[in-house]
Design an enzyme around this catalytic site. Structure first.
Site, PDB file in Angstrom:
ATOM      1  N   GLU A   1       0.805  -1.233   0.000  1.00  0.00           N
ATOM      2  CA  GLU A   1       0.000   0.000   0.000  1.00  0.00           C
ATOM      3  C   GLU A   1       0.838   1.284   0.000  1.00  0.00           C
ATOM      4  O   GLU A   1       1.952   1.303   0.508  1.00  0.00           O
ATOM      5  CB  GLU A   1      -0.846   0.036   1.284  1.00  0.00           C
ATOM      6  CG  GLU A   1      -1.730  -1.159   1.435  1.00  0.00           C
ATOM      7  CD  GLU A   1      -2.456  -1.160   2.771  1.00  0.00           C
ATOM      8  OE1 GLU A   1      -3.091  -2.167   3.068  1.00  0.00           O
ATOM      9  OE2 GLU A   1      -2.387  -0.158   3.510  1.00  0.00           O
TER      10      GLU A   1
ATOM     11  N   CYS B   1       6.179  -7.195   7.379  1.00  0.00           N
ATOM     12  CA  CYS B   1       7.196  -6.674   8.290  1.00  0.00           C
ATOM     13  C   CYS B   1       7.596  -7.764   9.263  1.00  0.00           C
ATOM     14  O   CYS B   1       6.757  -8.547   9.697  1.00  0.00           O
ATOM     15  CB  CYS B   1       6.631  -5.462   9.043  1.00  0.00           C
ATOM     16  SG  CYS B   1       7.850  -4.678  10.118  1.00  0.00           S
TER      17      CYS B   1
ATOM     18  N   CYS C   1      -0.341  -3.871  14.839  1.00  0.00           N
ATOM     19  CA  CYS C   1      -0.154  -3.426  13.449  1.00  0.00           C
ATOM     20  C   CYS C   1      -0.670  -4.448  12.436  1.00  0.00           C
ATOM     21  O   CYS C   1      -0.317  -5.632  12.500  1.00  0.00           O
ATOM     22  CB  CYS C   1       1.340  -3.171  13.230  1.00  0.00           C
ATOM     23  SG  CYS C   1       1.737  -2.729  11.532  1.00  0.00           S
TER      24      CYS C   1
ATOM     25  N   CYS D   1      -1.453   1.587   7.724  1.00  0.00           N
ATOM     26  CA  CYS D   1      -1.016   0.772   6.595  1.00  0.00           C
ATOM     27  C   CYS D   1      -1.052  -0.706   6.917  1.00  0.00           C
ATOM     28  O   CYS D   1      -0.836  -1.132   8.019  1.00  0.00           O
ATOM     29  CB  CYS D   1       0.353   1.205   6.117  1.00  0.00           C
ATOM     30  SG  CYS D   1       0.146   2.327   4.754  1.00  0.00           S
TER      31      CYS D   1
ATOM     32  N   CYS E   1       4.843  -5.947  15.580  1.00  0.00           N
ATOM     33  CA  CYS E   1       4.132  -5.179  16.615  1.00  0.00           C
ATOM     34  C   CYS E   1       2.684  -5.682  16.700  1.00  0.00           C
ATOM     35  O   CYS E   1       2.044  -5.898  15.663  1.00  0.00           O
ATOM     36  CB  CYS E   1       4.146  -3.687  16.284  1.00  0.00           C
ATOM     37  SG  CYS E   1       5.825  -3.051  16.097  1.00  0.00           S
TER      38      CYS E   1
ATOM     39  N   CYS F   1       2.757   8.684   1.697  1.00  0.00           N
ATOM     40  CA  CYS F   1       3.190   7.696   2.683  1.00  0.00           C
ATOM     41  C   CYS F   1       3.591   6.420   1.933  1.00  0.00           C
ATOM     42  O   CYS F   1       2.768   5.804   1.266  1.00  0.00           O
ATOM     43  CB  CYS F   1       2.018   7.442   3.639  1.00  0.00           C
ATOM     44  SG  CYS F   1       2.364   6.195   4.865  1.00  0.00           S
TER      45      CYS F   1
END
Ligand code: SAH
Ligand code: SF4
Length: 358
Positions: free
Chosen positions: A92, A120, A127, A344, A124, A113
């Protein structure tokens, strides 16, 4: 990953070398650069380039543009894009219209952005990007192409000043080589010409890479995703804190070379009843004592599969007022595109759940 290098992954000097090596005038490299970054053109639109050069280019480079899979327009004018890579993954980027303080008032400023990874590794718990796991790094060309694609989609004048934030999917300091290469292309005067001070790298705090970035002295802004003021909570929210705890992170920031005018921006996600009380604000003051800092409070954007909640706005305001009264510059980020799943990873997650594209 592209099987061939991306057409957006080279600096002007590298294009000129490429031209010379393949029997074309270096000037052709300059023309190509203008088409790519001033006109946002596709290969078949570059009518003044020698045919032989275009053929060579298509053989040696990935010239197919990123495909737009989804486009979600928010009522606040933000637009979120889901792109598809040439190897069939999706990520994104968000086009945001922000108000920026200027002498005598505010002015509208476009902020893009960007993502730097698909997924990732940091994991976290709050997220959406992390929930998709880690797929791969984006390469410098895919990072740069997000800017070209968004400028093209919104018909932005080449000279229009924009801000860039690496706050999309992924951890920039886990893909530092490609991010640094992308920064060089984004800031090149002959190309997109985005001043480094208009580019912000946001990180969860990968300390060794932070030291490497600092030593490069690129002049970009730094944002640290802090989100908690003690190690117990931070380690629960952000597993990276078990590796580089708050003390290690703060010491690294104290040693980070900063232009005297600049402050490190700390992003602080506010989650109801977890980190949003005035006692947390006091701890925050203590933690950042001695650092040139500013705080950006981000009221939590609820995501599916998450039990976290957004605190009432008054609580966020009390927190901000307290810090400002104590002399720590603090702003509240009213999230852009709340109606379009702005944090995101959420659009991609939604599409993956709906099995729409992949
Ligand atoms: N990996 C980097 C940059 C990408 S995340 C980092 O963590 O800093 C960009 C920002 O979005 C981070 O501050 C992150 O904590 C925040 N974020 C992630 N999920 C969010 C959510 N659900 N609501 C609000 N902000 C979120
Ligand atoms: Fe990765 Fe940033 Fe999401 Fe943490 S908040 S999982 S570091 S993208």
């Amino acid at each position: 990953m592209h099987t061939k290098p991306s057409v957006y992954a080279l600096t002007l000097a590298q294009w000129q070398t490429y031209c010379t090596q393949h029997g074309f005038k270096p000037f052709v490299g300059k023309q190509l650069y203008t088409w790519l970054y001033q006109r946002y053109a596709y290969l078949d639109q570059m009518h003044n380039l020698p045919k032989a050069f275009k053929e060579r280019l298509a053989d040696d480079f990935e010239v197919r543009p990123l495909e737009i899979l989804e486009r979600q327009q928010s009522t606040d004018k933000s637009v979120k894009y889901l792109f598809k890579t040439s190897d069939g993954h999706s990520f994104e980027s968000v086009y945001m219209v922000m108000q920026e303080a200027q002498e005598g008032g505010t002015a509208e400023k476009i902020t893009l952005c960007l993502s730097c990874q698909i997924g990732c590794k940091v994991g976290c718990v709050f997220c959406a990007t992390a929930r998709g796991g880690f797929v791969r790094n984006l390469d410098a060309g895919e990072i740069v192409e997000q800017v070209v694609a968004l400028k093209r989609a919104h018909q932005l004048e080449p000279t229009k000043g924009i801000n860039i934030v690496f706050m999309g999917m992924g951890e920039p300091l886990h893909n530092l080589t490609q991010v640094v290469r992308a920064l060089e292309i984004l800031s090149a005067h002959e190309g997109l010409n985005i001043a480094p001070r208009r580019i912000t790298i946001s990180t969860s705090g990968v300390v060794p890479a932070l030291q490497t970035l600092g030593a490069l002295n690129l002049g970009v802004q730094l944002a640290i995703s802090l989100h908690a003021v003690n190690d117990t909570l931070r380690s629960k929210l952000m597993p990276i804190n078990k590796r580089y705890n708050l003390e290690t992170l703060i010491n690294a920031l104290k040693a980070y070379p900063l232009d005297t005018r600049k402050r490190v921006m700390f992003e602080y996600l506010m989650i109801r009843d977890l980190n949003d009380s005035l006692s947390h604000a006091k701890e925050l003051l203590r933690l950042l004592n001695g650092l040139k800092a500013k705080i950006n409070l981000i009221p939590y954007n609820s995501t599916p599969h998450s039990s976290f909640e957004r605190p009432p706005l008054e609580r966020v305001q009390d927190f901000a007022n307290f810090l400002n009264q104590k002399g720590l510059l603090c702003t509240i980020r009213i999230s852009k595109g709340q109606d379009i799943a702005a944090a995101c990873g959420q659009l991609r997650e939604k599409c993956l759940n709906d099995s729409k594209h992949l």
